[in-house]
Design a protein around this motif. Structure first.
Motif, PDB file in Angstrom:
ATOM      1  N   ARG A 217       0.821  -1.206   0.000  1.00 22.99           N
ATOM      2  CA  ARG A 217       0.000   0.000   0.000  1.00 22.99           C
ATOM      3  C   ARG A 217       0.857   1.260   0.000  1.00 22.99           C
ATOM      4  O   ARG A 217       0.380   2.331  -0.325  1.00 22.99           O
ATOM      5  CB  ARG A 217      -0.924   0.007   1.209  1.00 22.99           C
ATOM      6  N   ASN A 218       2.102   1.148   0.386  1.00 24.53           N
ATOM      7  CA  ASN A 218       2.972   2.313   0.501  1.00 24.53           C
ATOM      8  C   ASN A 218       4.123   2.274  -0.498  1.00 24.53           C
ATOM      9  O   ASN A 218       5.199   2.795  -0.220  1.00 24.53           O
ATOM     10  CB  ASN A 218       3.527   2.391   1.926  1.00 24.53           C
ATOM     11  N   ILE A 219       3.896   1.678  -1.658  1.00 25.52           N
ATOM     12  CA  ILE A 219       4.978   1.494  -2.628  1.00 25.52           C
ATOM     13  C   ILE A 219       5.492   2.829  -3.158  1.00 25.52           C
ATOM     14  O   ILE A 219       6.694   2.978  -3.408  1.00 25.52           O
ATOM     15  CB  ILE A 219       4.532   0.553  -3.779  1.00 25.52           C
ATOM     16  N   ILE A 220       4.629   3.822  -3.269  1.00 30.99           N
ATOM     17  CA  ILE A 220       5.057   5.144  -3.742  1.00 30.99           C
ATOM     18  C   ILE A 220       5.966   5.793  -2.699  1.00 30.99           C
ATOM     19  O   ILE A 220       7.019   6.344  -3.041  1.00 30.99           O
ATOM     20  CB  ILE A 220       3.838   6.050  -4.024  1.00 30.99           C
ATOM     21  N   ARG A 221       5.583   5.715  -1.436  1.00 31.50           N
ATOM     22  CA  ARG A 221       6.411   6.280  -0.366  1.00 31.50           C
ATOM     23  C   ARG A 221       7.768   5.589  -0.306  1.00 31.50           C
ATOM     24  O   ARG A 221       8.793   6.241  -0.112  1.00 31.50           O
ATOM     25  CB  ARG A 221       5.720   6.141   0.982  1.00 31.50           C
ATOM     26  N   VAL A 222       7.766   4.288  -0.458  1.00 29.37           N
ATOM     27  CA  VAL A 222       9.025   3.536  -0.413  1.00 29.37           C
ATOM     28  C   VAL A 222       9.923   3.942  -1.577  1.00 29.37           C
ATOM     29  O   VAL A 222      11.125   4.176  -1.395  1.00 29.37           O
ATOM     30  CB  VAL A 222       8.742   2.016  -0.433  1.00 29.37           C
ATOM     31  N   ALA A 223       9.362   4.050  -2.762  1.00 29.22           N
ATOM     32  CA  ALA A 223      10.153   4.404  -3.942  1.00 29.22           C
ATOM     33  C   ALA A 223      10.719   5.817  -3.822  1.00 29.22           C
ATOM     34  O   ALA A 223      11.898   6.047  -4.118  1.00 29.22           O
ATOM     35  CB  ALA A 223       9.295   4.283  -5.196  1.00 29.22           C
ATOM     36  N   VAL A 224       9.893   6.754  -3.368  1.00 29.11           N
ATOM     37  CA  VAL A 224      10.360   8.138  -3.231  1.00 29.11           C
ATOM     38  C   VAL A 224      11.460   8.222  -2.178  1.00 29.11           C
ATOM     39  O   VAL A 224      12.509   8.850  -2.409  1.00 29.11           O
ATOM     40  CB  VAL A 224       9.182   9.074  -2.885  1.00 29.11           C
ATOM     41  N   LEU A 225      11.248   7.597  -1.030  1.00 26.03           N
ATOM     42  CA  LEU A 225      12.265   7.642   0.023  1.00 26.03           C
ATOM     43  C   LEU A 225      13.564   6.996  -0.445  1.00 26.03           C
ATOM     44  O   LEU A 225      14.648   7.526  -0.188  1.00 26.03           O
ATOM     45  CB  LEU A 225      11.766   6.950   1.289  1.00 26.03           C
ATOM     46  N   ASP A 226      13.456   5.879  -1.145  1.00 29.66           N
ATOM     47  CA  ASP A 226      14.649   5.181  -1.618  1.00 29.66           C
ATOM     48  C   ASP A 226      15.445   6.040  -2.597  1.00 29.66           C
ATOM     49  O   ASP A 226      16.666   6.155  -2.480  1.00 29.66           O
ATOM     50  CB  ASP A 226      14.240   3.859  -2.264  1.00 29.66           C
ATOM     51  N   LYS A 227      14.774   6.653  -3.537  1.00 24.09           N
ATOM     52  CA  LYS A 227      15.472   7.469  -4.540  1.00 24.09           C
ATOM     53  C   LYS A 227      16.051   8.740  -3.931  1.00 24.09           C
ATOM     54  O   LYS A 227      17.170   9.143  -4.271  1.00 24.09           O
ATOM     55  CB  LYS A 227      14.540   7.821  -5.704  1.00 24.09           C
TER      56      LYS A 227
END
Length: 122
Positions: free
Chosen positions: A2-12
Motif C-alpha cells: 500500500r505504501n509502494i510510492i512512499r518507499v520508492a520516493v524515500l529510496d530514490k
C-alpha cells in the motif's frame, strides 16, 4: 504494497543524498591529498614525501575514502530504512484515537497533518 510510492520516493531521495555525500567526501579528500602530495600546503610541506608519481597515492586515498564513506552511509541508510518502517507500522496499527494514539514525532505528525485525538472531558 500500500505504501509502494512512499518507499520508492524515500529510496530514490536517500540514494541521491548519499551519492552527494560520498561525492563531497571523496572530492574534498582527493583535493586535499593532491595538495598534500604535490607540496602545495605550506604547513605540512616538509612531512610529505618526495614522489615521482604522485597520482598513485592520491588514487589510493580516493579509493580508500570512498570505501570508508560507503561504509558509513550504508549504516546511516539502514537507520533511515528502519525509521521509515517504524513510521509505516505506526500508520498501520494506530489511528490517532485515544485508544490507539500515533507514536511518531510531533514534527512528522505535523508534516502529515495527523493528530492524536484526546480523551473527551466527561
Amino acid at each position: 504494497m500500500r505504501n509502494i510510492i512512499r518507499v520508492a520516493v524515500l529510496d530514490k531521495v536517500t540514494d541521491f543524498l548519499f551519492f552527494l555525500g560520498k561525492l563531497l567526501i571523496v572530492g574534498s579528500v582527493g583535493i586535499l591529498a593532491f595538495f598534500f602530495f604535490t607540496h602545495r600546503i605550506k604547513l605540512v610541506e616538509d612531512s610529505a614525501p618526495p614522489l615521482n608519481y604522485y597520482w598513485v597515492p592520491i588514487l589510493t586515498v580516493i579509493v580508500g575514502s570512498y570505501l570508508i564513506a560507503h561504509g558509513f552511509f550504508s549504516v546511516y541508510g539502514m537507520c533511515v530504512d528502519t525509521l521509515f518502517l517504524c513510521f509505516l507500522e505506526d500508520l498501520e496499527r494506530n489511528d490517532g484515537s485515544a485508544e490507539k494514539p500515533y507514536f511518531m514525532s510531533p514534527d512528522l505528525k505535523k508534516l502529515l497533518k495527523k493528530t492524536n485525538k484526546s480523551h473527551p472531558n466527561a
